[in-house]
Motif scaffolding. Sequence first.
Motif, PDB file in Angstrom:
ATOM      1  N   LEU A 140       0.814  -1.214   0.000  1.00 19.17           N
ATOM      2  CA  LEU A 140       0.000   0.000   0.000  1.00 19.17           C
ATOM      3  C   LEU A 140       0.846   1.262   0.000  1.00 19.17           C
ATOM      4  O   LEU A 140       0.520   2.229  -0.700  1.00 19.17           O
ATOM      5  CB  LEU A 140      -0.948  -0.013   1.213  1.00 19.17           C
ATOM      6  CG  LEU A 140      -1.877   1.197   1.357  1.00 19.17           C
ATOM      7  CD1 LEU A 140      -2.682   1.458   0.089  1.00 19.17           C
ATOM      8  CD2 LEU A 140      -2.820   1.001   2.556  1.00 19.17           C
ATOM      9  N   ALA A 141       1.921   1.291   0.763  1.00 24.06           N
ATOM     10  CA  ALA A 141       2.766   2.494   0.810  1.00 24.06           C
ATOM     11  C   ALA A 141       3.317   2.818  -0.584  1.00 24.06           C
ATOM     12  O   ALA A 141       3.331   3.986  -1.007  1.00 24.06           O
ATOM     13  CB  ALA A 141       3.906   2.297   1.801  1.00 24.06           C
ATOM     14  N   ARG A 142       3.766   1.796  -1.301  1.00 27.70           N
ATOM     15  CA  ARG A 142       4.293   2.021  -2.652  1.00 27.70           C
ATOM     16  C   ARG A 142       3.192   2.501  -3.590  1.00 27.70           C
ATOM     17  O   ARG A 142       3.407   3.394  -4.417  1.00 27.70           O
ATOM     18  CB  ARG A 142       4.909   0.728  -3.194  1.00 27.70           C
ATOM     19  CG  ARG A 142       5.431   0.842  -4.636  1.00 27.70           C
ATOM     20  CD  ARG A 142       5.924  -0.493  -5.154  1.00 27.70           C
ATOM     21  NE  ARG A 142       4.890  -1.511  -5.121  1.00 27.70           N
ATOM     22  CZ  ARG A 142       3.930  -1.634  -6.050  1.00 27.70           C
ATOM     23  NH1 ARG A 142       3.871  -0.786  -7.062  1.00 27.70           N
ATOM     24  NH2 ARG A 142       3.045  -2.602  -5.949  1.00 27.70           N
ATOM     25  N   LEU A 143       1.995   1.930  -3.458  1.00 31.21           N
ATOM     26  CA  LEU A 143       0.878   2.333  -4.314  1.00 31.21           C
ATOM     27  C   LEU A 143       0.490   3.787  -4.072  1.00 31.21           C
ATOM     28  O   LEU A 143       0.143   4.516  -5.015  1.00 31.21           O
ATOM     29  CB  LEU A 143      -0.319   1.410  -4.072  1.00 31.21           C
ATOM     30  CG  LEU A 143      -0.169  -0.014  -4.618  1.00 31.21           C
ATOM     31  CD1 LEU A 143      -1.291  -0.905  -4.098  1.00 31.21           C
ATOM     32  CD2 LEU A 143      -0.164   0.000  -6.144  1.00 31.21           C
ATOM     33  N   ILE A 144       0.526   4.226  -2.805  1.00 30.95           N
ATOM     34  CA  ILE A 144       0.241   5.626  -2.497  1.00 30.95           C
ATOM     35  C   ILE A 144       1.226   6.525  -3.242  1.00 30.95           C
ATOM     36  O   ILE A 144       0.835   7.532  -3.862  1.00 30.95           O
ATOM     37  CB  ILE A 144       0.330   5.873  -0.977  1.00 30.95           C
ATOM     38  CG1 ILE A 144      -0.803   5.151  -0.253  1.00 30.95           C
ATOM     39  CG2 ILE A 144       0.278   7.375  -0.677  1.00 30.95           C
ATOM     40  CD1 ILE A 144      -0.669   5.163   1.253  1.00 30.95           C
ATOM     41  N   GLU A 145       2.496   6.174  -3.204  1.00 30.94           N
ATOM     42  CA  GLU A 145       3.513   6.967  -3.901  1.00 30.94           C
ATOM     43  C   GLU A 145       3.284   6.963  -5.408  1.00 30.94           C
ATOM     44  O   GLU A 145       3.463   7.982  -6.078  1.00 30.94           O
ATOM     45  CB  GLU A 145       4.894   6.415  -3.563  1.00 30.94           C
ATOM     46  CG  GLU A 145       5.286   6.605  -2.099  1.00 30.94           C
ATOM     47  CD  GLU A 145       6.583   5.914  -1.737  1.00 30.94           C
ATOM     48  OE1 GLU A 145       7.101   5.146  -2.583  1.00 30.94           O
ATOM     49  OE2 GLU A 145       7.086   6.128  -0.614  1.00 30.94           O
ATOM     50  N   GLU A 146       2.854   5.822  -5.953  1.00 30.51           N
ATOM     51  CA  GLU A 146       2.587   5.745  -7.382  1.00 30.51           C
ATOM     52  C   GLU A 146       1.389   6.607  -7.775  1.00 30.51           C
ATOM     53  O   GLU A 146       1.388   7.237  -8.835  1.00 30.51           O
ATOM     54  CB  GLU A 146       2.354   4.293  -7.797  1.00 30.51           C
ATOM     55  CG  GLU A 146       3.612   3.439  -7.771  1.00 30.51           C
ATOM     56  CD  GLU A 146       3.359   2.040  -8.304  1.00 30.51           C
ATOM     57  OE1 GLU A 146       2.236   1.764  -8.774  1.00 30.51           O
ATOM     58  OE2 GLU A 146       4.296   1.220  -8.257  1.00 30.51           O
ATOM     59  N   VAL A 147       0.373   6.623  -6.929  1.00 27.82           N
ATOM     60  CA  VAL A 147      -0.792   7.471  -7.197  1.00 27.82           C
ATOM     61  C   VAL A 147      -0.380   8.936  -7.245  1.00 27.82           C
ATOM     62  O   VAL A 147      -0.747   9.673  -8.166  1.00 27.82           O
ATOM     63  CB  VAL A 147      -1.883   7.257  -6.125  1.00 27.82           C
ATOM     64  CG1 VAL A 147      -2.979   8.314  -6.265  1.00 27.82           C
ATOM     65  CG2 VAL A 147      -2.479   5.858  -6.235  1.00 27.82           C
ATOM     66  N   ALA A 151       1.713  15.032  -7.981  1.00 26.83           N
ATOM     67  CA  ALA A 151       1.626  15.693  -6.679  1.00 26.83           C
ATOM     68  C   ALA A 151       2.883  15.361  -5.890  1.00 26.83           C
ATOM     69  O   ALA A 151       3.484  14.305  -6.080  1.00 26.83           O
ATOM     70  CB  ALA A 151       0.390  15.220  -5.919  1.00 26.83           C
ATOM     71  N   PRO A 152       3.311  16.244  -5.000  1.00 23.67           N
ATOM     72  CA  PRO A 152       4.522  15.972  -4.206  1.00 23.67           C
ATOM     73  C   PRO A 152       4.338  14.746  -3.325  1.00 23.67           C
ATOM     74  O   PRO A 152       3.273  14.551  -2.733  1.00 23.67           O
ATOM     75  CB  PRO A 152       4.697  17.251  -3.371  1.00 23.67           C
ATOM     76  CG  PRO A 152       3.353  17.900  -3.362  1.00 23.67           C
ATOM     77  CD  PRO A 152       2.712  17.560  -4.670  1.00 23.67           C
ATOM     78  N   VAL A 153       5.361  13.927  -3.220  1.00 25.93           N
ATOM     79  CA  VAL A 153       5.328  12.719  -2.404  1.00 25.93           C
ATOM     80  C   VAL A 153       6.048  13.002  -1.091  1.00 25.93           C
ATOM     81  O   VAL A 153       7.237  13.321  -1.094  1.00 25.93           O
ATOM     82  CB  VAL A 153       6.004  11.541  -3.130  1.00 25.93           C
ATOM     83  CG1 VAL A 153       5.952  10.293  -2.256  1.00 25.93           C
ATOM     84  CG2 VAL A 153       5.335  11.284  -4.469  1.00 25.93           C
ATOM     85  N   PRO A 154       5.373  12.914   0.047  1.00 28.11           N
ATOM     86  CA  PRO A 154       6.029  13.148   1.344  1.00 28.11           C
ATOM     87  C   PRO A 154       7.175  12.164   1.569  1.00 28.11           C
ATOM     88  O   PRO A 154       7.236  11.096   0.963  1.00 28.11           O
ATOM     89  CB  PRO A 154       4.901  12.923   2.357  1.00 28.11           C
ATOM     90  CG  PRO A 154       3.644  13.143   1.578  1.00 28.11           C
ATOM     91  CD  PRO A 154       3.939  12.657   0.193  1.00 28.11           C
ATOM     92  N   GLU A 155       8.068  12.530   2.478  1.00 33.15           N
ATOM     93  CA  GLU A 155       9.283  11.739   2.684  1.00 33.15           C
ATOM     94  C   GLU A 155       9.003  10.330   3.200  1.00 33.15           C
ATOM     95  O   GLU A 155       9.555   9.362   2.697  1.00 33.15           O
ATOM     96  CB  GLU A 155      10.218  12.462   3.672  1.00 33.15           C
ATOM     97  CG  GLU A 155      10.893  13.691   3.085  1.00 33.15           C
ATOM     98  CD  GLU A 155      11.880  14.310   4.060  1.00 33.15           C
ATOM     99  OE1 GLU A 155      12.110  13.697   5.124  1.00 33.15           O
ATOM    100  OE2 GLU A 155      12.417  15.384   3.752  1.00 33.15           O
ATOM    101  N   ASP A 156       8.173  10.199   4.221  1.00 32.55           N
ATOM    102  CA  ASP A 156       8.006   8.886   4.849  1.00 32.55           C
ATOM    103  C   ASP A 156       6.540   8.471   4.831  1.00 32.55           C
ATOM    104  O   ASP A 156       5.828   8.545   5.834  1.00 32.55           O
ATOM    105  CB  ASP A 156       8.533   8.913   6.281  1.00 32.55           C
ATOM    106  CG  ASP A 156       8.793   7.502   6.808  1.00 32.55           C
ATOM    107  OD1 ASP A 156       8.306   6.541   6.174  1.00 32.55           O
ATOM    108  OD2 ASP A 156       9.479   7.371   7.826  1.00 32.55           O
ATOM    109  N   VAL A 157       6.079   8.031   3.663  1.00 32.42           N
ATOM    110  CA  VAL A 157       4.695   7.600   3.512  1.00 32.42           C
ATOM    111  C   VAL A 157       4.415   6.377   4.380  1.00 32.42           C
ATOM    112  O   VAL A 157       3.351   6.274   5.006  1.00 32.42           O
ATOM    113  CB  VAL A 157       4.392   7.296   2.030  1.00 32.42           C
ATOM    114  CG1 VAL A 157       3.022   6.642   1.887  1.00 32.42           C
ATOM    115  CG2 VAL A 157       4.456   8.568   1.202  1.00 32.42           C
TER     116      VAL A 157
END
Length: 645
Positions: free
Chosen positions: A424-431, A437-443
Motif C-alpha cells: 500500500l505504501a508504494r501504491l500511495i507513492e505511485e498514485v 503531486a509531491p510525495v512526502p518523505e516517509d509515507v
Amino acid sequence: MTHFIRVLEFSNKEDALKNFCGSFRSGESDFGIFSVDASTFGSLPSSVFAYWMNPSVGDAFSRFRNFAERGLKAQVGCSTKDDFRFLRLWWELREPSDKWIDLAKGGRYSPFYSDIHLQINWKDNAAELEAAILKKYPYLGDSANWVLHRESDYLKPGITWTRRTKSDFSPRFLPAGCVFSEKGLSAFIDGGSRKDISAALAILSSKPCRSLIEVQLAAADKSQAGGVANSYEVGIIKSTPAPDTDAEVTERLAELACRAWKQKLTLDGIQESSHAFHLPAALRDRLGSFDPPAIEAELARIQAEIDAIAFDLYGFSEEDRAPAQASHAAARTDDEETDADDEGEDEENAALIDQTAGLLSWAVGVAFGHFDWRLATGERAAPPEPAPFDPLPAKSPGMLPDGAAPFHANAGILVDDQGHPHDLARLIEEVLARVEAPVPEDVRRWLQKDFFPFHLQRYSKSRRKAPIYWPLSTTSGSYTLWVYYPSLTSQTLYTAINDFVEPKLKEVGADVTALRNKAAARTRDDEKQFEALQAFELELIELRDTLLKLAPTYKPNHDDGVQISAAPLWPLFRHKPWQKVLKDTWAKLEKGDYDWAHLAMNYWPERVREKCKTDKSLAIAHGLEHLYVEPEAAPKKTRGRKKGE
C-alpha cells in the motif's frame, strides 16, 4: 407604558437592579431598561412576553399572514428509538436498494446546504422499524404512527432544519427522495413550485425573519443564554409572519438561495465522506479555481442581499435593523459547539484538515479503487453539477464510476510489506506520482502511525464510527493487512491467509532456516536478525491461526454496518479506542443484544430463530416471518355488578 428591567447578564443581580432603579428615577436612559406598551404582546403568538423586541417586530405579526396561512406545511419526522439498529452512514452500504433511504437528521449550523450522511431502514414502508417500535411500546396497540409520522411528506423536496440547537436557526434545502426525522424538521409548500420553496428558504434564512422566530422563543439575549439550546418547533415556524412577494422578488430570492447552496456545495467538495466530494484540497484547483475565502465572501454578499430584500419586505426601518443584525451575530458565537441534536462529534471544518493528510488519504482510496485519480489528471471530466432539490447520488463525483478500471487491481486487500506487489505504501507513492503531486518523505511511517486515527475520525458522524479501511495486524503491528470494507465478503479472510500470510510465512521461514543453518558462522548482526525473524515468524503464525479460526464462521453483511461487521475481528485491530468499541460490540452480540444483525444469525442461529417466534421485527429482519406467532389478544375485562347491588 410598562417599564422592564433586564439583569440577566449580571452575576450580582441585586446590585444591578439597584443601579437600574436609580438610573430610572433620575430619568437617565440605560440599555437594560425597556419601556413597552404591554398591549403589543397580544399580537404575538401565545402572547410571548417579549419586552425587548423592537416595534417593527411586533408590527410584523399584525401586518402579515404567517407562513402556515401562505401554504407552508412544517412537519415532524420519524424517530427510530434505536438508531444503532436502523440508521447507517451512507458509505456503509454496498449499493443502492429499496431498503435504505436518505435521512435528514438535523446537524450543525449550516444555512442553505448541509450534506445528508445518514440512511434509514425504510423497507416495505418501514415494516421492520414499526414492528420493533410496537414490541418496545406494546401499549401503542397496532399503530406506531406517533413515532413514524407517515402522514408527513416524505421523499418530497422541501426545507429542513435542526430542531434543537445552541446556534442560530439554519434552514437548508431538503433534496427529493429523503425521509426526515423528528430532530431534522422539514417544511413543504402545498402546490408550490421549487422556485417558491427556494424563495421561502431565502426568507426563512434572513435576519429579520430570524428575529421574528427568536421573539417566539422568548430568547431575550442568546449571547447570555449560558449555552442553552433553542427548539425551533414546527408551530413556531408556521406562526412566523411571511411577507408579501411579487413574481420578480420571488425569482430573485430563489436565485440567491440556489447560489448560496452552490457555493457551499463547492466548499464541501473536498470532504472525502461527502456526496459532493471531488478531490482533496491539495488537488482541487485541477478542476478550476478553488478559493475558500473568496467563496465565504460571496456567501456573505448573498446573505447581505437576502437580508436587504427581506428587511424591505417586512418594512423594518433602518433604526430597527440594527437589533436584528446584532441578535444574529450573538447567536453565531456558539458555532464551534455541537448542536444539541446533531450528535456528530467529528464534523470538522474543511479548512482545518491538514492538506497533506487529506491528499494521502485520497491516494489510499485511489489505490483501493474507491476514488478516481483521473479527475486530477483531466482524463475524466467532473459530472454535471446537481440542482439543490435533486436526489442524492449513489456515489460522489470523486468516486470511481461503476465499470471503470481501478488504478490497481486488487481483491479488497492491500498490505504494508515493502517489495510486495500489493504494498500500500508504494501504491500511495505511485498514485501521487501519476497525478504529479509531491510525495512526502516517509509515507510508510504515516501509514503505520497516523493514517487509521485520521481515517476513523473523518468517517465517524452522528455517533456512528464507520471506517472503510481496516488495518488487521500482528501483535506488534510489524505486519498489517489493509482490508477494504466495501469489498468485504465471506471469502476475504481466506484470501488474506492464502494470498498474503502464508506466502509471507514461507518467505520468513526460509530466511530463518538459512540463518539457523549458518550455526556457529552467524555474526552478531546475523544473531540479531535471527532473533527478530523468529519473533516475526511467531507473530505471523499467530495471525494466520487467528484468521483460520475466524474464517469458517465469518459471513459479513453490509446491511449490518461497519461496527457489527468488524466486531468478530476485534483482536486483530491495534488502535486501542477502536479495538475497545469492537470488543464491546462483540460482547453485546454474544449476549444477544443485536440479534437483528445477519452476523448474529450466522453465529447463533438457534437462539435467533427462537426469538423470531415472539419478535416480529426480528422475523422481518431475517426473512423468517413464517416463524412469528401473533400472540392472542388479551380478553377485555368486563365490569359486573357487585353482590347486593
